[in-house]
Design a protein around this motif. Structure first.
Motif, PDB file in Angstrom:
ATOM      1  N   SER A 124      52.289  63.339 -24.707  1.00 39.82           N
ATOM      2  CA  SER A 124      53.015  62.530 -25.672  1.00 39.82           C
ATOM      3  C   SER A 124      53.098  61.071 -25.261  1.00 39.82           C
ATOM      4  O   SER A 124      53.306  60.206 -26.091  1.00 39.82           O
ATOM      5  N   GLU A 125      52.961  60.776 -23.996  1.00 40.79           N
ATOM      6  CA  GLU A 125      52.990  59.397 -23.518  1.00 40.79           C
ATOM      7  C   GLU A 125      51.623  58.763 -23.725  1.00 40.79           C
ATOM      8  O   GLU A 125      50.606  59.368 -23.403  1.00 40.79           O
ATOM      9  N   PRO A 126      51.568  57.535 -24.232  1.00 43.76           N
ATOM     10  CA  PRO A 126      50.272  56.877 -24.367  1.00 43.76           C
ATOM     11  C   PRO A 126      49.708  56.536 -22.999  1.00 43.76           C
ATOM     12  O   PRO A 126      50.443  56.351 -22.044  1.00 43.76           O
ATOM     13  N   ALA A 127      48.410  56.461 -22.919  1.00 42.88           N
ATOM     14  CA  ALA A 127      47.770  56.100 -21.663  1.00 42.88           C
ATOM     15  C   ALA A 127      48.151  54.675 -21.300  1.00 42.88           C
ATOM     16  O   ALA A 127      48.328  53.834 -22.160  1.00 42.88           O
ATOM     17  N   ARG A 128      48.291  54.412 -20.012  1.00 44.28           N
ATOM     18  CA  ARG A 128      48.578  53.072 -19.535  1.00 44.28           C
ATOM     19  C   ARG A 128      47.519  52.730 -18.516  1.00 44.28           C
ATOM     20  O   ARG A 128      47.383  53.405 -17.511  1.00 44.28           O
ATOM     21  N   ALA A 129      46.765  51.708 -18.803  1.00 44.27           N
ATOM     22  CA  ALA A 129      45.702  51.297 -17.890  1.00 44.27           C
ATOM     23  C   ALA A 129      46.324  50.613 -16.683  1.00 44.27           C
ATOM     24  O   ALA A 129      47.259  49.841 -16.808  1.00 44.27           O
ATOM     25  N   SER A 130      45.805  50.901 -15.498  1.00 46.20           N
ATOM     26  CA  SER A 130      46.319  50.280 -14.288  1.00 46.20           C
ATOM     27  C   SER A 130      45.617  48.955 -14.006  1.00 46.20           C
ATOM     28  O   SER A 130      45.975  48.259 -13.072  1.00 46.20           O
ATOM     29  N   GLU A 131      44.640  48.603 -14.816  1.00 44.52           N
ATOM     30  CA  GLU A 131      43.955  47.321 -14.722  1.00 44.52           C
ATOM     31  C   GLU A 131      43.980  46.670 -16.097  1.00 44.52           C
ATOM     32  O   GLU A 131      44.031  47.364 -17.110  1.00 44.52           O
ATOM     33  N   PRO A 132      43.940  45.336 -16.135  1.00 41.40           N
ATOM     34  CA  PRO A 132      43.917  44.675 -17.442  1.00 41.40           C
ATOM     35  C   PRO A 132      42.711  45.111 -18.282  1.00 41.40           C
ATOM     36  O   PRO A 132      41.626  45.339 -17.767  1.00 41.40           O
ATOM     37  N   ILE A 133      42.948  45.216 -19.586  1.00 39.41           N
ATOM     38  CA  ILE A 133      41.918  45.586 -20.550  1.00 39.41           C
ATOM     39  C   ILE A 133      41.439  44.309 -21.233  1.00 39.41           C
ATOM     40  O   ILE A 133      42.249  43.508 -21.682  1.00 39.41           O
ATOM     41  N   SER A 134      40.146  44.125 -21.332  1.00 32.90           N
ATOM     42  CA  SER A 134      39.600  42.984 -22.052  1.00 32.90           C
ATOM     43  C   SER A 134      39.607  43.308 -23.538  1.00 32.90           C
ATOM     44  O   SER A 134      39.111  44.349 -23.967  1.00 32.90           O
ATOM     45  N   VAL A 135      40.195  42.416 -24.332  1.00 38.21           N
ATOM     46  CA  VAL A 135      40.291  42.614 -25.773  1.00 38.21           C
ATOM     47  C   VAL A 135      39.498  41.520 -26.467  1.00 38.21           C
ATOM     48  O   VAL A 135      39.612  40.346 -26.125  1.00 38.21           O
ATOM     49  N   ASP A 136      38.700  41.929 -27.452  1.00 36.04           N
ATOM     50  CA  ASP A 136      37.852  40.991 -28.165  1.00 36.04           C
ATOM     51  C   ASP A 136      38.058  41.163 -29.662  1.00 36.04           C
ATOM     52  O   ASP A 136      37.555  42.109 -30.254  1.00 36.04           O
ATOM     53  N   GLY A 137      38.842  40.306 -30.270  1.00 37.54           N
ATOM     54  CA  GLY A 137      39.034  40.332 -31.715  1.00 37.54           C
ATOM     55  C   GLY A 137      40.346  40.945 -32.146  1.00 37.54           C
ATOM     56  O   GLY A 137      40.978  41.707 -31.420  1.00 37.54           O
ATOM     57  N   LYS A 138      40.776  40.589 -33.345  1.00 36.79           N
ATOM     58  CA  LYS A 138      42.049  41.050 -33.877  1.00 36.79           C
ATOM     59  C   LYS A 138      42.123  42.565 -34.059  1.00 36.79           C
ATOM     60  O   LYS A 138      43.135  43.169 -33.696  1.00 36.79           O
ATOM     61  N   PRO A 139      41.079  43.216 -34.602  1.00 37.67           N
ATOM     62  CA  PRO A 139      41.192  44.674 -34.763  1.00 37.67           C
ATOM     63  C   PRO A 139      41.434  45.385 -33.423  1.00 37.67           C
ATOM     64  O   PRO A 139      42.244  46.299 -33.342  1.00 37.67           O
ATOM     65  N   GLU A 140      40.744  44.927 -32.395  1.00 38.30           N
ATOM     66  CA  GLU A 140      40.902  45.539 -31.079  1.00 38.30           C
ATOM     67  C   GLU A 140      42.310  45.292 -30.527  1.00 38.30           C
ATOM     68  O   GLU A 140      42.928  46.187 -29.965  1.00 38.30           O
ATOM     69  N   LEU A 141      42.835  44.079 -30.723  1.00 38.99           N
ATOM     70  CA  LEU A 141      44.187  43.769 -30.258  1.00 38.99           C
ATOM     71  C   LEU A 141      45.220  44.581 -31.036  1.00 38.99           C
ATOM     72  O   LEU A 141      46.143  45.150 -30.450  1.00 38.99           O
ATOM     73  N   THR A 142      45.048  44.673 -32.342  1.00 44.85           N
ATOM     74  CA  THR A 142      45.975  45.443 -33.172  1.00 44.85           C
ATOM     75  C   THR A 142      45.985  46.913 -32.752  1.00 44.85           C
ATOM     76  O   THR A 142      47.050  47.515 -32.606  1.00 44.85           O
ATOM     77  N   ASP A 143      44.804  47.488 -32.539  1.00 47.47           N
ATOM     78  CA  ASP A 143      44.715  48.889 -32.100  1.00 47.47           C
ATOM     79  C   ASP A 143      45.358  49.086 -30.737  1.00 47.47           C
ATOM     80  O   ASP A 143      46.094  50.052 -30.525  1.00 47.47           O
ATOM     81  N   THR A 144      45.083  48.178 -29.818  1.00 48.53           N
ATOM     82  CA  THR A 144      45.632  48.296 -28.469  1.00 48.53           C
ATOM     83  C   THR A 144      47.145  48.178 -28.507  1.00 48.53           C
ATOM     84  O   THR A 144      47.857  48.948 -27.848  1.00 48.53           O
ATOM     85  N   ALA A 145      47.689  47.248 -29.274  1.00 47.66           N
ATOM     86  CA  ALA A 145      49.142  47.083 -29.387  1.00 47.66           C
ATOM     87  C   ALA A 145      49.784  48.322 -30.004  1.00 47.66           C
ATOM     88  O   ALA A 145      50.871  48.739 -29.596  1.00 47.66           O
ATOM     89  N   ALA A 146      49.106  48.936 -30.978  1.00 47.20           N
ATOM     90  CA  ALA A 146      49.645  50.129 -31.631  1.00 47.20           C
ATOM     91  C   ALA A 146      49.628  51.348 -30.707  1.00 47.20           C
ATOM     92  O   ALA A 146      50.486  52.231 -30.816  1.00 47.20           O
ATOM     93  N   GLU A 147      48.661  51.387 -29.787  1.00 51.71           N
ATOM     94  CA  GLU A 147      48.506  52.552 -28.905  1.00 51.71           C
ATOM     95  C   GLU A 147      49.469  52.550 -27.723  1.00 51.71           C
ATOM     96  O   GLU A 147      49.649  53.580 -27.080  1.00 51.71           O
TER      97      GLU A 147
END
Length: 138
Positions: free
Chosen positions: A29-52
């Motif tokens: 039930s807990e969302p995954a949390r990356a232990s390293e920064p994730i590179s985000v490219d573009g609004k759709p990717e940022l929106t999805d990452t923020a929602a997850e």
């Protein structure tokens, strides 16, 4: 290497990073949390990452920016040691995205909670400040 091939590699890497930690979750039930920064490219990717992720710290940076380079180890430690997932957005490659979020200087850090931006930090930040802001929403 073509742009399409690079984009495919980025997508695969992002999916790998997003899945980091899921195997160790108690009930899934807990969302995954990356232990390293994730590179985000573009609004759709940022929106999805923020929602997850419940808490997402987004570092808007530029490779040529001295304070951004000084902030990088702080951001990496924050990713490894806090409840927040950390994403990095290169403002040179994502000028439209930076403009949409009102990023006028780098480094700028945006904290998202429950998919919405809730805090903005501009300039060099120390680890204690980042931890404090994250703990308010974690």
């Amino acid at each position: 290497m073509t742009d399409d091939e690079l984009e495919e590699i980025r997508r695969k890497k992002l999916n790998e990073l997003r899945n980091t930690g899921e195997a160790g979750s108690n009930d899934g039930s807990e969302p995954a949390r990356a232990s390293e920064p994730i590179s985000v490219d573009g609004k759709p990717e940022l929106t999805d990452t923020a929602a997850e992720h419940d808490v997402l710290l987004v570092d808007f940076y530029a490779d040529w920016c001295g304070p951004c380079q000084m902030l990088e180890p702080v951001v990496e430690t924050t990713a490894a040691e806090t409840a927040a997932t950390v994403a990095k957005v290169d403002v040179d490659a994502n000028q439209q995205l930076a403009a949409e979020y009102g990023v006028r200087g780098v480094p700028t850090l945006l904290l998202f909670a429950d998919g919405e931006p809730v805090e903005r930090l501009v300039g060099m930040q120390d680890e204690a400040q980042l931890r404090s802001v994250i703990e308010e929403y974690a």
